[in-house]
Write an enzyme that holds these catalytic residues in place. Structure first.
Site, mmCIF file in Angstrom:
data_model
loop_
_atom_site.group_PDB
_atom_site.id
_atom_site.type_symbol
_atom_site.label_atom_id
_atom_site.label_comp_id
_atom_site.label_asym_id
_atom_site.label_seq_id
_atom_site.Cartn_x
_atom_site.Cartn_y
_atom_site.Cartn_z
ATOM 1 N N GLN A 68 -4.517 -2.049 9.943
ATOM 2 C CA GLN A 68 -4.389 -3.320 9.228
ATOM 3 C C GLN A 68 -4.968 -4.464 10.063
ATOM 4 O OE1 GLN A 68 -3.392 -3.588 6.076
ATOM 5 N NE2 GLN A 68 -3.531 -5.801 6.039
ATOM 6 N N LYS A 77 0.850 -1.209 0.000
ATOM 7 C CA LYS A 77 0.000 0.000 0.000
ATOM 8 C C LYS A 77 0.879 1.251 0.000
ATOM 9 C CE LYS A 77 -3.597 -2.434 2.522
ATOM 10 N NZ LYS A 77 -4.247 -2.628 3.819
ATOM 11 N N ASP A 123 -10.810 2.429 4.780
ATOM 12 C CA ASP A 123 -11.221 1.044 4.527
ATOM 13 C C ASP A 123 -12.731 0.862 4.419
ATOM 14 O OD1 ASP A 123 -9.228 -0.959 4.283
ATOM 15 O OD2 ASP A 123 -8.660 -0.657 6.376
HETATM 16 N N1 GUN Z 1 -6.352 -7.254 5.933
HETATM 17 C C1 GUN Z 1 -6.581 -7.915 4.763
HETATM 18 N N2 GUN Z 1 -7.216 -7.110 3.881
HETATM 19 C C2 GUN Z 1 -7.382 -5.921 4.491
HETATM 20 C C3 GUN Z 1 -7.967 -4.682 4.080
HETATM 21 O O1 GUN Z 1 -8.480 -4.508 2.975
HETATM 22 N N3 GUN Z 1 -7.927 -3.682 5.024
HETATM 23 C C4 GUN Z 1 -7.399 -3.858 6.255
HETATM 24 N N4 GUN Z 1 -7.416 -2.833 7.108
HETATM 25 N N5 GUN Z 1 -6.852 -4.987 6.665
HETATM 26 C C5 GUN Z 1 -6.839 -6.016 5.778
#
Ligand code: GUN
Length: 281
Positions: free
Chosen positions: A92, A48, A115
């Site tokens: 995350q 990211k 998110d």
């Molecule tokens: N863990 C796996 N996919 C994601 C996501 O799209 N966002 C977040 N915050 N954690 C994740």
């Protein structure tokens, strides 16, 4: 079989975002909080961060210890909420088991929730739909964008979603219903799972169970989307679907890697840019 090339579409989306960001006086600032040292989460956060650099979003990672208390973590998030320079926040997942993830997600300012996992945003999205939402669950909208790119019709189709997570299964079900598909939602625990999946025109899988979907469980000509990510015995990345076998039957399928993963990242950035544009500062 035609590959649903998420990598290529994600590049196109990022190019467009880069143009948008270049025109913004105040660049978006995304903070990603990582609790503990789960190796997969570290890789996701790094991807990211690299993607943010590509489009001109300012990003920062904060690393917090595995044994952090729920209250301390909420305090850290509140500091990010109050910092006017920060326009987007990601915590995350997964979080350590002793932490109630919903309390944490609820503590994120809805105006910074990149998110769309905060109660306010997720609830609003489920109720009023994506057109009236600033942020949209990234993986689910990423999958829908792939369907649109490859002109895959959804109205009147029978879709089976395997997995009911907040990140993929729940929002994707909603979006498919919204587009006129008839949807059955299954679990990896569903008895005789193949009875359902083998009837699906559209099969979307996000269970976290490596190789769950075998070729016999897929209808000839189906569109198969795999949001799983694992390592096989040879440490190669693979998904919830046995791609090699299933690709002989499917009309379209996402590869792993290079399918849903890059689309999730691109759409997270898309959310981040939208939050920044809608922020009063
Ligand atoms: N863990 C796996 N996919 C994601 C996501 O799209 N966002 C977040 N915050 N954690 C994740």
């Amino acid at each position: 079989m035609i590959l649903l090339d998420g990598k290529k579409l994600a590049e196109k989306i990022k190019r467009d975002l880069k143009k948008q960001v270049s025109r913004m006086k105040q660049k978006p600032v995304l903070v990603m909080a990582l609790v503990g040292d789960d190796p997969a989460s570290k890789v996701y956060v790094r991807n990211k961060k690299l993607a943010c650099q590509e489009v001109g979003i300012i990003s920062k990672e904060i690393f917090l210890p595995e044994n952090i208390s729920e209250n301390k973590l909420i305090c850290e998030i509140q500091k990010l909420n109050q910092n006017k320079k920060i326009t987007g926040i990601i915590v995350q997942l997964p979080l350590p088991k002793k932490i109630d993830k919903y309390k944490i997600l609820e503590s994120i300012d809805p105006e910074k929730d990149a998110d769309c996992l905060n109660h306010h945003n997720f609830g609003k999205f489920l109720q009023v739909g994506e057109k009236k939402s600033v942020v949209i669950p990234a993986t689910a909208i990423g999958i829908i964008k792939l369907f649109e790119e490859y002109k895959i019709p959804l109205s009147g189709k029978y879709a089976v979603v395997v997995g009911y997570s907040d990140i993929v299964g729940k929002p994707l079900t909603e979006m498919l219903l919204d587009r006129g598909a008839t949807v059955t939602v299954c679990h990896d625990k569903t008895k005789n799972l193949g009875k359902y999946t083998s009837q699906a025109d559209i099969l979307a899988v996000a269970t976290g169970v490596r190789g769950l979907i075998k070729s016999g469980m897929v209808k000839k000509g189906a569109v198969v989307v795999d949001a799983g990510i694992h390592r096989d015995k040879n440490k190669k990345i693979c998904g919830d679907v046995n791609f090699r076998a299933v690709s002989k039957k499917a009309s379209f399928a996402t590869p792993v890697p290079g399918g849903v993963g890059p689309m999730t990242v691109a759409m997270l950035l898309w959310n981040t840019v939208r939050l920044s544009k809608s922020s009063p500062g």
